[in-house]
Design an enzyme around this catalytic site. Structure first.
Site, PDB file in Angstrom:
ATOM      1  N   GLU A 261       0.780  -1.096  -0.039  1.00  0.00           N
ATOM      2  CA  GLU A 261       0.160   0.016   0.009  1.00  0.00           C
ATOM      3  C   GLU A 261       0.808   1.174  -0.017  1.00  0.00           C
ATOM      4  OE1 GLU A 261      -2.676   1.248  -0.207  1.00  0.00           O
ATOM      5  OE2 GLU A 261      -4.439  -0.047  -0.074  1.00  0.00           O
TER       6      GLU A 261
ATOM      7  N   ASN B 275     -10.393   5.416   1.719  1.00  0.00           N
ATOM      8  CA  ASN B 275      -9.349   5.217   0.859  1.00  0.00           C
ATOM      9  C   ASN B 275      -9.382   6.192  -0.034  1.00  0.00           C
ATOM     10  OD1 ASN B 275      -7.322   3.026   0.679  1.00  0.00           O
ATOM     11  ND2 ASN B 275      -9.229   1.680   0.890  1.00  0.00           N
TER      12      ASN B 275
ATOM     13  N   ASP C  81      -9.701   1.578  -4.290  1.00  0.00           N
ATOM     14  CA  ASP C  81      -8.521   1.686  -3.128  1.00  0.00           C
ATOM     15  C   ASP C  81      -7.756   3.039  -3.340  1.00  0.00           C
ATOM     16  OD1 ASP C  81      -6.412   0.980  -1.307  1.00  0.00           O
ATOM     17  OD2 ASP C  81      -6.994  -1.039  -1.692  1.00  0.00           O
TER      18      ASP C  81
END
Length: 298
Positions: free
Chosen positions: A17, A156, A204
């Site tokens: 991430e 997100n 995301d």
């Protein structure tokens, strides 16, 4: 036009991430949340560095002084590459069941972060969420402030547009929102849904290119990044050799390369045997260029 996608690094991240390009070092930084680690890659030489920690590392941003600002499970810390974490503030101590998720440095030099109900158990296995418990915050001048009373399932994406709006997503609801930003308080208002129900996975992390379009990773089986305008008009979809792309950032000498992290959380051994690129970092050249990342300066 077909865009070639290469594996920049076979990271095998559990939840890769928070990709960010450091143009001073010509290196890509990112985290593995469940892997409890920070990574840095020099694409030109292939040199990869990894730093491990005792608990979740949820996000990373660059600082003006050359260090980093890092989101942990329940706090924000300052960090020098290779050094120890210096915690500067705790997040939602009154909600022990929440954790941090998205964290990005804004154009104002502040660290913007989102929370969510913790979906990672103490033994690092997935656990179900039961409530919309996430909120958005802004950390600057050693102070933390909530910027909205809205609740999110999974926070997100944090993108600031040229016309003074903030774009963010609730992954759980498959919705991307646009908010107006108060110029004085930084409070969010005038929420609009600009992209809802897109049928390739869930939203995301995202980044913006130099033309003002947003690139959004489609996690949970989406297997692609989608480029859309700030009003939600989809421009193109690029397929990826993974099913859970998680975050993206433009990098390279001219910010010509889009780097994409991915996850292998919850995937079976059989699936991973058939799909060995899950959890890798990918690189593609989409024909558009990016911009330098904002740096924390307060």
């Amino acid at each position: 036009m077909k865009i070639e996608v290469d594996v920049a690094f076979a990271a095998e991240n559990v939840v890769g991430e928070s990709a960010v390009w450091d143009e001073r070092q010509n290196k890509l930084c990112w985290v593995d949340i469940v892997g409890k680690s920070i990574h840095r890659l020099c694409p030109r030489s292939g040199k990869h560095e990894k730093w491990s920690f005792p608990d979740l590392i949820t996000s990373i941003g660059l600082r003006n002084d050359g260090g980093a600002i890092v989101g942990l499970r329940k706090s924000i810390a300052l960090w020098e590459f290779g050094g120890g974490l210096h915690v500067v503030t705790e997040i939602e101590p009154e909600f022990p069941g929440n954790r941090l998720n998205e964290g990005i440095v804004g154009p104002d030099g502040a660290f913007w972060i989102g929370t969510m109900q913790d979906n990672i158990a103490a033994d690092d296995t997935p656990q179900a969420t039961t409530a919309k418990a996430g909120r958005l915050y802004r950390y600057s001048h050693r102070a933390l402030h909530s910027v909205s009373d809205d609740r999110f399932g999974i926070t997100n994406t944090l993108i600031w547009t040229d016309n003074g709006r903030l774009i963010t997503a609730d992954t759980e609801d498959n919705v991307i929102y646009s908010y107006a930003l108060d110029a004085n308080s930084w409070a969010l208002h005038d929420r609009r849904s600009i992209l809802s129900g897109f049928d390739r996975g869930l939203p995301d992390g995202s980044c913006m290119d130099a033309e003002g379009f947003i690139w959004n990773c489609r996690v949970a089986g989406g297997g692609c990044v989608v480029r859309f305008s700030p009003d939600g008009r989809i421009d193109r979809v690029v397929d990826l050799p993974c099913s859970w792309p998680t975050s993206c950032a433009f990098g390279g000498p001219q910010f010509e390369t889009l780097f994409v992290t991915s996850a292998r959380f919850t995937m079976s051994d059989e699936h991973l045997a058939r799909n060995p690129h899950e959890g890798a970092v990918f690189a593609l050249r989409p024909g558009t260029y990016g911009l330098p990342a904002n740096r924390f300066s307060q």
